[in-house]
Scaffold this motif. Structure first.
Motif, PDB file in Angstrom:
ATOM      1  N   GLY A  98       0.672   9.135   8.535  1.00  0.00           N
ATOM      2  CA  GLY A  98       1.789   9.531   7.823  1.00  0.00           C
ATOM      3  C   GLY A  98       2.532   8.344   7.077  1.00  0.00           C
ATOM      4  N   LEU A  99       2.055   7.251   7.670  1.00  0.00           N
ATOM      5  CA  LEU A  99       3.085   5.954   7.183  1.00  0.00           C
ATOM      6  C   LEU A  99       2.227   5.242   6.429  1.00  0.00           C
ATOM      7  N   GLY A 100       1.135   5.137   6.242  1.00  0.00           N
ATOM      8  CA  GLY A 100       0.214   4.385   5.590  1.00  0.00           C
ATOM      9  C   GLY A 100      -0.069   3.080   6.340  1.00  0.00           C
ATOM     10  N   LEU A 101      -0.094   1.873   5.283  1.00  0.00           N
ATOM     11  CA  LEU A 101      -0.107   0.456   5.959  1.00  0.00           C
ATOM     12  C   LEU A 101       1.196  -0.151   5.474  1.00  0.00           C
ATOM     13  N   ARG A 102       1.748  -0.661   6.615  1.00  0.00           N
ATOM     14  CA  ARG A 102       2.871  -1.334   6.472  1.00  0.00           C
ATOM     15  C   ARG A 102       2.815  -2.800   6.699  1.00  0.00           C
TER      16      ARG A 102
ATOM     17  N   ASP B 257      -0.199   3.588  10.664  1.00  0.00           N
ATOM     18  CA  ASP B 257       0.386   4.395  11.561  1.00  0.00           C
ATOM     19  C   ASP B 257       0.108   6.070  10.744  1.00  0.00           C
TER      20      ASP B 257
ATOM     21  N   TYR C  79      -1.056  -5.761   8.585  1.00  0.00           N
ATOM     22  CA  TYR C  79      -0.628  -4.709   8.452  1.00  0.00           C
ATOM     23  C   TYR C  79      -0.716  -4.034   9.641  1.00  0.00           C
TER      24      TYR C  79
ATOM     25  N   PHE D 245       0.982  -1.207  -0.012  1.00  0.00           N
ATOM     26  CA  PHE D 245      -0.094   0.011   0.203  1.00  0.00           C
ATOM     27  C   PHE D 245       0.782   1.201  -0.001  1.00  0.00           C
ATOM     28  N   GLY D 246       0.250   2.226  -0.531  1.00  0.00           N
ATOM     29  CA  GLY D 246       0.863   3.646  -0.246  1.00  0.00           C
ATOM     30  C   GLY D 246       0.387   4.232   1.051  1.00  0.00           C
ATOM     31  N   THR D 247       1.076   5.386   1.071  1.00  0.00           N
ATOM     32  CA  THR D 247       0.756   6.241   2.657  1.00  0.00           C
ATOM     33  C   THR D 247      -0.600   6.653   2.751  1.00  0.00           C
ATOM     34  N   GLY D 248      -1.306   6.829   1.776  1.00  0.00           N
ATOM     35  CA  GLY D 248      -2.740   7.281   1.884  1.00  0.00           C
ATOM     36  C   GLY D 248      -2.766   8.839   1.445  1.00  0.00           C
TER      37      GLY D 248
END
Lengths: 116, 114
Positions: free
Chosen positions: B40-44, B38, B35, A106-109
């Motif tokens: 600003g970090l999106g889904l990691r 957080d 996942y 995924f991207g950071t949104g």
């Protein structure tokens, strides 16, 4: 390694105006691309996907996305924004088989804010 | 109605505790994912699994382990919880093949480690 970039943390648009949320990707092989939306305190909901075929993909709630292979982009669009479209939008790419699996990145949104 | 269910919506644990987050899907999907989200970090991606007892590390596996003893269930384990593991955790599942490839997500577990 596969990756997704969403260059805008936030997009603001007036209701009734067209909207675009940008996404670029990097993956080896054919890309499988997705857009998801997240409303506050909820899981992600699927909007649309590109697997193969037409470069313009139509999805839920009037959203569409344009796949551009040469620019490695998959931008989300809607002709006329609604206040209820305000949410967090994620772009994702699925790579090819990796040890038998399909990693989904995924991207950071991008936070979309539609104002009256 | 297809479903991915996470065992808890909210969880508060103490530093050093062993924490289990459970995820169950009823779609007979081969792939399952954990996942963390957080701001600003999106889904990691932490870990994913493409079959029973099979797992692969994602982008941030440190401090986590997983278990997949049955096809429908994928557990995330924090061996010794730390405050930097305070986050929203999302479970997802997908089919293996090229059709019906979209991921279905659980509602998320907001974990606070104090």
């Amino acid at each position: 390694a596969q990756s997704v970039a969403q260059p805008e943390d936030q997009v603001n648009v007036a209701e009734g105006n067209p909207l675009t949320v940008k996404c670029t990707y990097s993956v080896s092989g054919n890309p499988y691309l997705f857009w998801y939306v997240q409303y506050p305190n909820r899981g992600l909901q699927f909007l649309l996907k590109y697997i193969t075929g037409d470069n313009l993909v139509k999805g839920s709630y009037g959203f569409e996305a344009e796949f551009n292979k040469s620019q490695t982009s998959f931008h989300l669009k809607k002709p006329s924004a609604l206040v209820s479209d305000s949410a967090l939008y994620f772009c994702a790419v699925r790579g090819g088989l990796t040890g038998g699996g399909n990693k989904l990145t995924f991207g950071t949104g991008t936070q979309l804010k539609v104002e009256l | 109605d297809v479903k991915v269910t996470q065992s808890s919506r909210y969880l508060v644990k103490r530093t050093g505790e062993k924490v289990f987050l459970e995820c169950v899907q009823d779609m007979d999907h081969e792939n399952m994912f954990w996942y963390r989200q957080d701001p600003g970090l999106g889904l990691r991606l932490i870990y994913f699994s493409y079959d029973v007892k099979m797992k692969e590390k994602g982008d941030i596996p440190e401090g986590y382990s997983v278990s997949r003893e049955k096809k429908e269930r994928f557990s995330l384990i924090l061996e010794s919880a730390s405050t930097n593991q305070t986050s929203m955790y999302l479970c997802a599942s997908t089919r293996q093949g090229l059709s019906d490839t979209e991921a279905f997500f659980g509602q998320g577990t907001r974990l606070t480690v104090v």
